[in-house]
Design a protein around this motif. Structure first.
Motif, PDB file in Angstrom:
ATOM      1  N   ILE A   1      12.957  44.956  23.489  1.00 44.65           N
ATOM      2  CA  ILE A   1      12.997  43.663  24.169  1.00 44.65           C
ATOM      3  C   ILE A   1      14.247  43.556  25.028  1.00 44.65           C
TER       4      ILE A   1
ATOM      5  N   MET B   1      14.571  43.227  29.111  1.00 48.31           N
ATOM      6  CA  MET B   1      15.279  42.138  29.781  1.00 48.31           C
ATOM      7  C   MET B   1      16.241  42.695  30.822  1.00 48.31           C
TER       8      MET B   1
ATOM      9  N   GLU C   1      13.931  33.010  22.849  1.00 49.60           N
ATOM     10  CA  GLU C   1      12.852  32.158  23.364  1.00 49.60           C
ATOM     11  C   GLU C   1      13.329  31.377  24.590  1.00 49.60           C
TER      12      GLU C   1
ATOM     13  N   SER D   1      12.701  33.381  27.498  1.00 46.60           N
ATOM     14  CA  SER D   1      11.291  33.321  27.898  1.00 46.60           C
ATOM     15  C   SER D   1      11.016  32.065  28.711  1.00 46.60           C
TER      16      SER D   1
ATOM     17  N   ARG E   1      12.295  32.611  32.101  1.00 45.85           N
ATOM     18  CA  ARG E   1      11.417  33.526  32.824  1.00 45.85           C
ATOM     19  C   ARG E   1      10.183  32.793  33.343  1.00 45.85           C
ATOM     20  N   SER E   2       9.678  31.823  32.589  1.00 43.13           N
ATOM     21  CA  SER E   2       8.537  31.031  33.047  1.00 43.13           C
ATOM     22  C   SER E   2       8.913  30.199  34.267  1.00 43.13           C
TER      23      SER E   2
ATOM     24  N   ARG F   1       8.803  32.462  37.242  1.00 40.03           N
ATOM     25  CA  ARG F   1       7.447  32.696  37.748  1.00 40.03           C
ATOM     26  C   ARG F   1       6.958  31.508  38.575  1.00 40.03           C
TER      27      ARG F   1
ATOM     28  N   TRP G   1      17.792  32.695  35.394  1.00 41.40           N
ATOM     29  CA  TRP G   1      17.191  33.555  34.373  1.00 41.40           C
ATOM     30  C   TRP G   1      18.192  34.627  33.933  1.00 41.40           C
TER      31      TRP G   1
ATOM     32  N   SER H   1      21.854  35.267  26.034  1.00 45.91           N
ATOM     33  CA  SER H   1      21.296  35.960  24.866  1.00 45.91           C
ATOM     34  C   SER H   1      22.197  37.117  24.443  1.00 45.91           C
TER      35      SER H   1
END
Length: 481
Positions: free
Chosen positions: A7, A11, A83, A86, A89-90, A93, A172, A179
């Motif tokens: 993971i 990233m 999370e 994530s 990242r959304s 997009r 992002w 993280s």
């Protein structure tokens, strides 16, 4: 742990690809912080430093490595941070999609009966004239079947949407750095808790030995009191010391239990038996000490990288806000089939419909609102710049302070080791002289107390030395993935 590494590699790989495909503006020379080129004379930028080491290579303890592995897979707070990546990242997009046309598929049908004494009802009846082909007569009730594609697209002629996408990229990347920071903090927290446990184990051992010595001294003075050689006062003093040591041992046992439960919580587990190395093994551990040069510290610290990404994002926010003053070009249209009969629904070109339109809009009455947003974006950029500079300077001072403290701690450890040997010899001599009557019980108590204080301080120094290396590792960015 292998899945977690995958993971993290994904990233980082995603960041590299995005950085190549969508270049964000770099910091200007005025925005960058000038740090010394070297920390110490003779520093070599090409050597392997703590900042470039993986945590598996930095920590020598096998038990500790196992616990860090577990924490990276099971710690709930760290998993929540992933999370958040994530979620960012959304958002990325969504911003990337704003550059593409919005395309929608529409399919529908309906039936409606118009009243005979209404405009629609009269109009439909007069439309169905005898000279009109029967299949083109408007039915009563009226049916409508529709199938088509529609689109709308705002042309990015000024680059505003591209700036917004780059903002999402920077934010992002900032979340990815966050993280990494959470990962580094988790590793350092697990290591610090582990070393605290090792120190408490040794403290318990020292207290048990001191309790046994106090019991032997009590028994000896009790016998000497029966023979009339010492008073009740000496017996009570040794008894009092034994009670004090018992209390200290109970407190240490409580601290060990609390530390074990805290470490289990970091590992995302219920309390369990925590295996650990001995104090002597940990004290002999070798930690890499090459910190490298200040440029490497900035390159690897995730908090500095996150602050830089926020600064870049704020600069793009200003650019996008400024372009909101410019006109927007929107193109839209659609095409499909429309009919009031199933058998004529897809008749081409008779049932085919389409439309195409374009429009230019420019803000007039909202310019004050846009200007306010632009001014706000510029203020946020200045705040981000100040925060970036503050983070860099604090990080530099933190690392320099830890390097200096580590060197001093090494010297203090050596002095305390020598002091411990002297106190140990003093205890033996005091007890031997007390048995022969050359010294009193106060000399024995004093030697015992000084030795215990010295041993507890020696334990604290050795554990602090290990924890200081953990802090240095964290301050240098937590190494590589």
């Amino acid at each position: 742990m292998k899945m977690m590494n995958k993971i993290q590699y994904l990233m980082v790989g995603g960041v590299v690809l995005l950085a190549v495909g969508c270049k964000a503006p770099a910091l200007t020379a005025e925005e960058q912080v000038k740090l010394p080129e070297t920390f110490a004379a003779g520093a070599d930028a090409d050597t392997v430093t703590i900042a470039s080491m993986a945590w598996q290579d930095f920590f020598p303890d096998a038990y500790l490595k196992e616990y860090i592995d577990t924490a990276l897979v099971r710690n709930h707070s760290f998993l929540q941070t992933l999370e958040q990546v994530s979620i960012a990242r959304s958002q990325l997009r969504m911003k990337k999609g704003s550059l593409l046309p919005e395309v929608a598929l529409e399919i529908g049908g309906g039936i409606e009966r118009f009243g005979e004494y209404t405009m629609d009802g009269v109009g439909n009846s007069t439309t169905n004239t005898p000279d009109l082909v029967k299949e083109k007569h408007i039915p009563d009730p009226y049916k409508e079947l529709n199938l088509g594609l529609g689109f709308q697209w705002e042309a990015d002629i000024w680059g505003k949407l591209t700036d917004q996408k780059r903002v999402a990229v920077s934010r992002w990347m900032k979340s990815v750095e966050a993280s990494r920071l959470a990962r580094t903090l988790l590793i350092s927290e697990v290591a610090s808790q582990y070393y605290d446990l090792v120190g408490l184990d040794k403290q318990r051992q020292i207290l048990v030995e001191a309790i046994n010595k106090a019991r032997d001294s009590y028994n000896l003075t009790n016998e000497l009191m029966k023979e009339g050689e010492v008073s009740r006062l000496s017996v009570d003093q040794f008894r009092s010391r034994r009670l004090k040591l018992d209390e200290m041992l109970l407190d240490t046992e409580q601290q060990i239990g609390d530390a074990e439960r805290a470490l289990a919580l970091l590992l995302g587990k219920l309390p369990f038996e925590i295996r650990r190395s001995s104090f002597e093994e940990v004290s002999r551990s070798f930690f890499p000490s090459d910190a490298g040069i200040p440029a490497q510290w900035i390159q690897n610290r995730p908090d500095i990288q996150a602050a830089e990404q926020e600064l870049l994002a704020s600069k793009l926010d200003v650019s996008a806000a400024r372009k909101s003053f410019f006109p927007s070009l929107v193109i839209g249209g659609g095409a499909g089939f429309n009919a009031f009969s199933f058998d004529k629904w897809f008749s081409s070109p008779a049932s085919m419909v389409y439309n195409l339109a374009a429009g230019i809009t420019a803000p007039i009455f909202k310019r004050h609102e846009i200007r306010s947003l632009w001014e706000e974006a510029k203020s946020r950029q200045r705040i981000a710049l100040l925060e970036y500079h503050q983070t860099v300077l604090k990080s530099y001072q933190e690392v320099v302070g830890l390097i200096s403290a580590t060197e001093q701690m090494q010297k203090r450890k050596a002095l305390k080791e020598e002091e411990s040997r002297i106190h140990h010899r003093s205890i033996y001599n005091a007890n031997e002289l007390f048995k022969t009557g050359f010294v009193g019980y106060l000399d024995v108590l004093s030697a015992d107390e000084r030795y215990l204080d010295c041993e507890l301080e020696r334990i604290r120094l050795n554990i602090s030395y290990c924890k200081m290396h953990v802090m240095l590792y964290r301050s240098l960015g937590g190494g590589q993935l």
